[in-house]
Write a protein that holds these residues in place. Sequence first.
Motif, PDB file in Angstrom:
ATOM      1  N   GLY A   1      84.230  71.284 -11.057  1.00 50.76           N
ATOM      2  CA  GLY A   1      84.742  71.183 -12.409  1.00 50.76           C
ATOM      3  C   GLY A   1      84.005  70.140 -13.225  1.00 50.76           C
ATOM      4  O   GLY A   1      82.920  69.690 -12.867  1.00 50.76           O
ATOM      5  N   LEU A   2      84.625  69.761 -14.321  1.00 47.81           N
ATOM      6  CA  LEU A   2      84.063  68.793 -15.249  1.00 47.81           C
ATOM      7  C   LEU A   2      84.586  67.412 -14.876  1.00 47.81           C
ATOM      8  O   LEU A   2      85.779  67.248 -14.620  1.00 47.81           O
ATOM      9  N   GLY A   3      83.692  66.443 -14.838  1.00 44.77           N
ATOM     10  CA  GLY A   3      84.083  65.069 -14.556  1.00 44.77           C
ATOM     11  C   GLY A   3      83.570  64.140 -15.636  1.00 44.77           C
ATOM     12  O   GLY A   3      82.576  64.437 -16.300  1.00 44.77           O
ATOM     13  N   VAL A   4      84.255  63.025 -15.820  1.00 47.92           N
ATOM     14  CA  VAL A   4      83.857  62.034 -16.823  1.00 47.92           C
ATOM     15  C   VAL A   4      83.727  60.678 -16.141  1.00 47.92           C
ATOM     16  O   VAL A   4      84.634  60.232 -15.433  1.00 47.92           O
ATOM     17  N   LEU A   5      82.571  60.054 -16.353  1.00 44.09           N
ATOM     18  CA  LEU A   5      82.317  58.705 -15.858  1.00 44.09           C
ATOM     19  C   LEU A   5      82.116  57.776 -17.050  1.00 44.09           C
ATOM     20  O   LEU A   5      81.438  58.146 -18.011  1.00 44.09           O
ATOM     21  N   LEU A   6      82.678  56.604 -16.996  1.00 49.10           N
ATOM     22  CA  LEU A   6      82.416  55.562 -17.988  1.00 49.10           C
ATOM     23  C   LEU A   6      81.780  54.409 -17.232  1.00 49.10           C
ATOM     24  O   LEU A   6      82.410  53.819 -16.337  1.00 49.10           O
ATOM     25  N   ASN A   7      80.508  54.142 -17.551  1.00 54.90           N
ATOM     26  CA  ASN A   7      79.745  53.097 -16.855  1.00 54.90           C
ATOM     27  C   ASN A   7      79.779  53.297 -15.339  1.00 54.90           C
ATOM     28  O   ASN A   7      79.915  52.347 -14.579  1.00 54.90           O
ATOM     29  N   GLY A   8      79.676  54.560 -14.925  1.00 48.99           N
ATOM     30  CA  GLY A   8      79.629  54.887 -13.503  1.00 48.99           C
ATOM     31  C   GLY A   8      80.973  54.998 -12.822  1.00 48.99           C
ATOM     32  O   GLY A   8      81.047  55.373 -11.659  1.00 48.99           O
ATOM     33  N   GLU A   9      82.049  54.679 -13.521  1.00 46.70           N
ATOM     34  CA  GLU A   9      83.392  54.740 -12.942  1.00 46.70           C
ATOM     35  C   GLU A   9      84.062  56.061 -13.327  1.00 46.70           C
ATOM     36  O   GLU A   9      84.153  56.402 -14.509  1.00 46.70           O
ATOM     37  N   TYR A  10      84.545  56.776 -12.317  1.00 49.11           N
ATOM     38  CA  TYR A  10      85.207  58.057 -12.559  1.00 49.11           C
ATOM     39  C   TYR A  10      86.482  57.841 -13.374  1.00 49.11           C
ATOM     40  O   TYR A  10      87.315  57.014 -13.033  1.00 49.11           O
ATOM     41  N   ARG A  11      86.593  58.588 -14.493  1.00 51.30           N
ATOM     42  CA  ARG A  11      87.746  58.430 -15.384  1.00 51.30           C
ATOM     43  C   ARG A  11      88.680  59.631 -15.382  1.00 51.30           C
ATOM     44  O   ARG A  11      89.808  59.537 -15.846  1.00 51.30           O
ATOM     45  N   GLY A  12      88.194  60.784 -14.912  1.00 50.45           N
ATOM     46  CA  GLY A  12      89.051  61.957 -14.872  1.00 50.45           C
ATOM     47  C   GLY A  12      88.225  63.223 -14.766  1.00 50.45           C
ATOM     48  O   GLY A  12      86.995  63.191 -14.857  1.00 50.45           O
ATOM     49  N   GLY A  13      88.938  64.326 -14.575  1.00 50.21           N
ATOM     50  CA  GLY A  13      88.247  65.590 -14.438  1.00 50.21           C
ATOM     51  C   GLY A  13      89.149  66.768 -14.738  1.00 50.21           C
ATOM     52  O   GLY A  13      90.364  66.621 -14.897  1.00 50.21           O
ATOM     53  N   ALA A  14      88.528  67.934 -14.834  1.00 52.06           N
ATOM     54  CA  ALA A  14      89.258  69.169 -15.113  1.00 52.06           C
ATOM     55  C   ALA A  14      88.480  70.334 -14.518  1.00 52.06           C
ATOM     56  O   ALA A  14      87.290  70.474 -14.781  1.00 52.06           O
ATOM     57  N   ASP A  15      89.152  71.141 -13.726  1.00 43.09           N
ATOM     58  CA  ASP A  15      88.514  72.305 -13.126  1.00 43.09           C
ATOM     59  C   ASP A  15      88.852  73.530 -13.982  1.00 43.09           C
ATOM     60  O   ASP A  15      89.746  74.308 -13.650  1.00 43.09           O
ATOM     61  N   ASN A  16      88.150  73.652 -15.111  1.00 40.35           N
ATOM     62  CA  ASN A  16      88.420  74.722 -16.064  1.00 40.35           C
ATOM     63  C   ASN A  16      87.101  75.074 -16.761  1.00 40.35           C
ATOM     64  O   ASN A  16      86.639  74.330 -17.632  1.00 40.35           O
ATOM     65  N   LEU A  17      86.507  76.189 -16.377  1.00 38.03           N
ATOM     66  CA  LEU A  17      85.215  76.592 -16.919  1.00 38.03           C
ATOM     67  C   LEU A  17      85.263  76.774 -18.437  1.00 38.03           C
ATOM     68  O   LEU A  17      84.324  76.397 -19.135  1.00 38.03           O
ATOM     69  N   GLU A  18      86.342  77.327 -18.965  1.00 38.72           N
ATOM     70  CA  GLU A  18      86.436  77.523 -20.421  1.00 38.72           C
ATOM     71  C   GLU A  18      86.467  76.187 -21.156  1.00 38.72           C
ATOM     72  O   GLU A  18      85.896  76.057 -22.237  1.00 38.72           O
ATOM     73  N   PHE A  19      87.117  75.197 -20.578  1.00 38.39           N
ATOM     74  CA  PHE A  19      87.117  73.860 -21.164  1.00 38.39           C
ATOM     75  C   PHE A  19      85.703  73.288 -21.152  1.00 38.39           C
ATOM     76  O   PHE A  19      85.227  72.736 -22.137  1.00 38.39           O
ATOM     77  N   LYS A  20      85.008  73.438 -20.031  1.00 34.13           N
ATOM     78  CA  LYS A  20      83.626  72.974 -19.931  1.00 34.13           C
ATOM     79  C   LYS A  20      82.767  73.604 -20.997  1.00 34.13           C
ATOM     80  O   LYS A  20      81.965  72.937 -21.653  1.00 34.13           O
ATOM     81  N   LYS A  21      82.906  74.908 -21.208  1.00 35.10           N
ATOM     82  CA  LYS A  21      82.109  75.602 -22.229  1.00 35.10           C
ATOM     83  C   LYS A  21      82.343  74.976 -23.602  1.00 35.10           C
ATOM     84  O   LYS A  21      81.395  74.734 -24.356  1.00 35.10           O
ATOM     85  N   ALA A  22      83.595  74.709 -23.928  1.00 28.87           N
ATOM     86  CA  ALA A  22      83.913  74.126 -25.230  1.00 28.87           C
ATOM     87  C   ALA A  22      83.380  72.705 -25.351  1.00 28.87           C
ATOM     88  O   ALA A  22      82.840  72.324 -26.392  1.00 28.87           O
ATOM     89  N   VAL A  23      83.487  71.925 -24.289  1.00 28.85           N
ATOM     90  CA  VAL A  23      83.006  70.545 -24.317  1.00 28.85           C
ATOM     91  C   VAL A  23      81.497  70.520 -24.573  1.00 28.85           C
ATOM     92  O   VAL A  23      81.011  69.773 -25.424  1.00 28.85           O
ATOM     93  N   PHE A  24      80.746  71.356 -23.876  1.00 28.80           N
ATOM     94  CA  PHE A  24      79.295  71.340 -24.046  1.00 28.80           C
ATOM     95  C   PHE A  24      78.893  71.894 -25.408  1.00 28.80           C
ATOM     96  O   PHE A  24      77.819  71.575 -25.912  1.00 28.80           O
ATOM     97  N   ARG A  25      79.744  72.686 -26.050  1.00 30.04           N
ATOM     98  CA  ARG A  25      79.456  73.169 -27.397  1.00 30.04           C
ATOM     99  C   ARG A  25      79.590  72.060 -28.449  1.00 30.04           C
ATOM    100  O   ARG A  25      79.060  72.191 -29.544  1.00 30.04           O
ATOM    101  N   ILE A  26      80.273  70.997 -28.124  1.00 32.07           N
ATOM    102  CA  ILE A  26      80.397  69.874 -29.064  1.00 32.07           C
ATOM    103  C   ILE A  26      79.013  69.345 -29.404  1.00 32.07           C
ATOM    104  O   ILE A  26      78.714  69.032 -30.546  1.00 32.07           O
ATOM    105  N   TRP A  27      78.162  69.267 -28.400  1.00 29.89           N
ATOM    106  CA  TRP A  27      76.835  68.685 -28.599  1.00 29.89           C
ATOM    107  C   TRP A  27      75.775  69.735 -28.744  1.00 29.89           C
ATOM    108  O   TRP A  27      74.685  69.493 -29.088  1.00 29.89           O
TER     109      TRP A  27
END
Length: 168
Positions: free
Chosen positions: A142-168
């Motif tokens: 799934g999708l994971g988020v690191l802040l300065n190398g520290e794991y902050r959270g994640g989501a196992d949802n491909l549709e969410f990942k698609k939308a997140v990457f469309r932001i940029w």
Amino acid sequence: MIRFLALGVALLGVCSAAFAEEVEGVNLPETLTFEGQTLTLNGSGVRTKYRIPIYVAALYLKKMSPDAESICDADQPMAIRMHMVYGRLTGDQMVGAIEEGFAKATGGDTAPFARELEMLTSSVEHVAVDDVVDIYYLPGVGLGVLLNGEYRGGADNLEFKKAVFRIW
């Protein structure tokens, strides 16, 4: 987002893929590794507002690609690295920018992703200058988020990942 990826691909033509890039004084590594998956720098750019650099962003992929839509839709390993360069950036501003970008990426239909979006925004609500945010996606993980190398959270949802990457 498509303009950012196209800019990154254009910049890639100028810079050799064998070397790391420097953008706005930020050194971008040639590769990043997440859970054993090594990704290669595909392109980079600077997010500006009123001509002021806010952050340097870089896209990392398993295989190089110039096709923004295919990248966003792919169920393949990838990551976006954001290095904050604006000293007056607040967490609220970053959260607002992500929420605005996410709304555009989903055509305003953010409700199905409320839990995942909360995870993402809470992961970056305390960013400051020189912080590094990595948003990565790995199939089966799934999708994971690191802040300065520290794991902050994640989501196992491909549709969410698609939308997140469309932001940029």
